[in-house]
Design an enzyme around this catalytic site. Structure first.
Site, PDB file in Angstrom:
ATOM      1  N   HIS A 227       0.810  -1.213   0.000  1.00 20.89           N
ATOM      2  CA  HIS A 227       0.000   0.000   0.000  1.00 20.89           C
ATOM      3  C   HIS A 227       0.853   1.278   0.000  1.00 20.89           C
ATOM      4  CE1 HIS A 227      -3.432  -2.593   0.842  1.00 20.89           C
ATOM      5  NE2 HIS A 227      -2.881  -3.009   1.966  1.00 20.89           N
TER       6      HIS A 227
HETATM    7  O1  RIB Z   1      -5.075   0.458   4.541  1.00 18.53           O
HETATM    8  C1  RIB Z   1      -3.684   0.408   4.379  1.00 18.53           C
HETATM    9  C2  RIB Z   1      -3.019   1.429   5.239  1.00 18.53           C
HETATM   10  O2  RIB Z   1      -3.261   1.132   6.603  1.00 18.53           O
HETATM   11  C3  RIB Z   1      -1.481   1.435   5.096  1.00 18.53           C
HETATM   12  O3  RIB Z   1      -0.998   2.732   5.290  1.00 18.53           O
HETATM   13  C4  RIB Z   1      -1.021   0.547   6.212  1.00 18.53           C
HETATM   14  O4  RIB Z   1       0.288   0.905   6.690  1.00 18.53           O
HETATM   15  C5  RIB Z   1      -2.038   0.857   7.272  1.00 18.53           C
HETATM   16  O5  RIB Z   1      -1.599   2.024   7.950  1.00 18.53           O
END
Ligand code: RIB
Ligand code: CA
Length: 296
Positions: free
Chosen positions: A234
């Site tokens: 992500h």
């Molecule tokens: O939904 C994904 C996000 O949530 C990313 O930033 C992961 O590190 C968590 O913080």
């Protein structure tokens, strides 16, 4: 090659850690500092982990600045099941080289006032609490931000907290509302895109060799759970969009945020605020660029 002057706002967190290693090791970012926020794990651990990543790469030239310990108006969401109680899935990193500074929104404002307007981008990898506090308490400085690129939200895909809500936005919906209404140059990188940039076991093995690549491989391997074949990266997508926007297709959508107390708090809704949202990605190109920066 231009270096992007950035502040990285983060809640490391396994994927945050990979994103930070990429930004530092690629040589393509001038990282002014790592500002930390509670999110995946508590503020003491996210702050320590930011320092540990800098310690790993010997970057005592880059400060860690501690930020918000809780969302603006709600309790946080615990993600230890994914990131581990240490926030790094048990991956052992050196101790921080220096004590963290405080306090992130104030420090961000100082940096922005001392820089040419628009010359500093903020890469936001966690809940948007620090950014919302910067907007609330230092609006003049906040308006000097260049691009604000945010990992958060979900448009058509399913959520990872509620049916339609994503963790960073569900953690602090009020902060999302403040950022969406700020008039800043905001680009969202939602789950619809980040779930397409997936690290396979082969990708992980190809990273090994140098300090950053080995650490990223260990962190992603810790991110694999129950023998899954791949994991979504992500937060690195924020750095990749900052560096190579041509890898992404960005649309402008009119949105608002769910501020209810319901299961979908933090969800993006149809609304009146125009915001740029990355809706597709050249995943192979993104992974190649990520690998290049980690093994450089
Ligand atoms: O939904 C994904 C996000 O949530 C990313 O930033 C992961 O590190 C968590 O913080
Ligand atoms: Ca994160």
């Amino acid at each position: 090659m231009t270096n992007h002057r950035v502040i990285i706002d983060t809640d490391p967190g396994l994927d945050d850690a990979v994103a930070i290693l990429f930004a530092l090791n690629s040589g393509r970012f001038d990282v002014l500092g790592l500002t930390t926020v509670a999110g995946n794990i508590g503020i003491d651990i996210t702050t320590r982990n930011a320092g540990r990543l800098l310690g790993l790469l010997g970057r005592q030239d880059i400060p860690v600045i501690c930020g918000a310990a809780a969302p603006l108006a709600r309790p946080g969401i615990d993600e230890a099941a994914i990131h581990g109680n240490d926030g790094l899935g048990g991956v052992v990193l050196p101790e921080p080289l220096a004590k963290p500074h405080g306090y992130a929104p104030f420090w961000m404002a100082e940096q922005l006032r001392a820089s040419h307007a628009g010359s500093v981008d903020i890469l936001a990898l966690g809940p948007l609490t620090n950014i919302a506090l910067l907007l609330r308490d230092h609006g003049d400085a906040a308006r000097r931000i260049g691009r604000l690129i945010v990992m958060g939200g979900v448009v058509d895909d399913k959520g990872n907290v509620g049916p339609h809500s994503e963790f960073n936005f569900a953690s602090d919906p009020e902060a999302v509302d403040a950022v969406l209404g700020s008039g800043l140059d905001v680009t969202l990188v939602p789950l619809d895109v980040t779930r397409k940039v997936r690290a396979s076991v082969e990708f992980v093995q190809a990273l090994r060799g140098g300090v950053a690549g080995n650490a990223a491989a260990d962190l992603i391997a810790a991110y694999f759970q129950n023998g899954r074949e791949s994991r979504p990266l992500h937060d690195p997508c924020v750095m990749l969009l900052a560096l190579a926007p041509e890898l992404f297709e960005v649309e402008t959508r009119k949105v608002s945020v769910d501020l209810s107390e319901g299961v979908d708090a933090g969800a993006l809704l149809a609304g009146s605020v125009s915001v740029k949202i990355a809706m597709s990605v050249d995943a192979a190109g993104a992974l190649n660029l990520l690998a290049e920066g980690l093994v450089a």
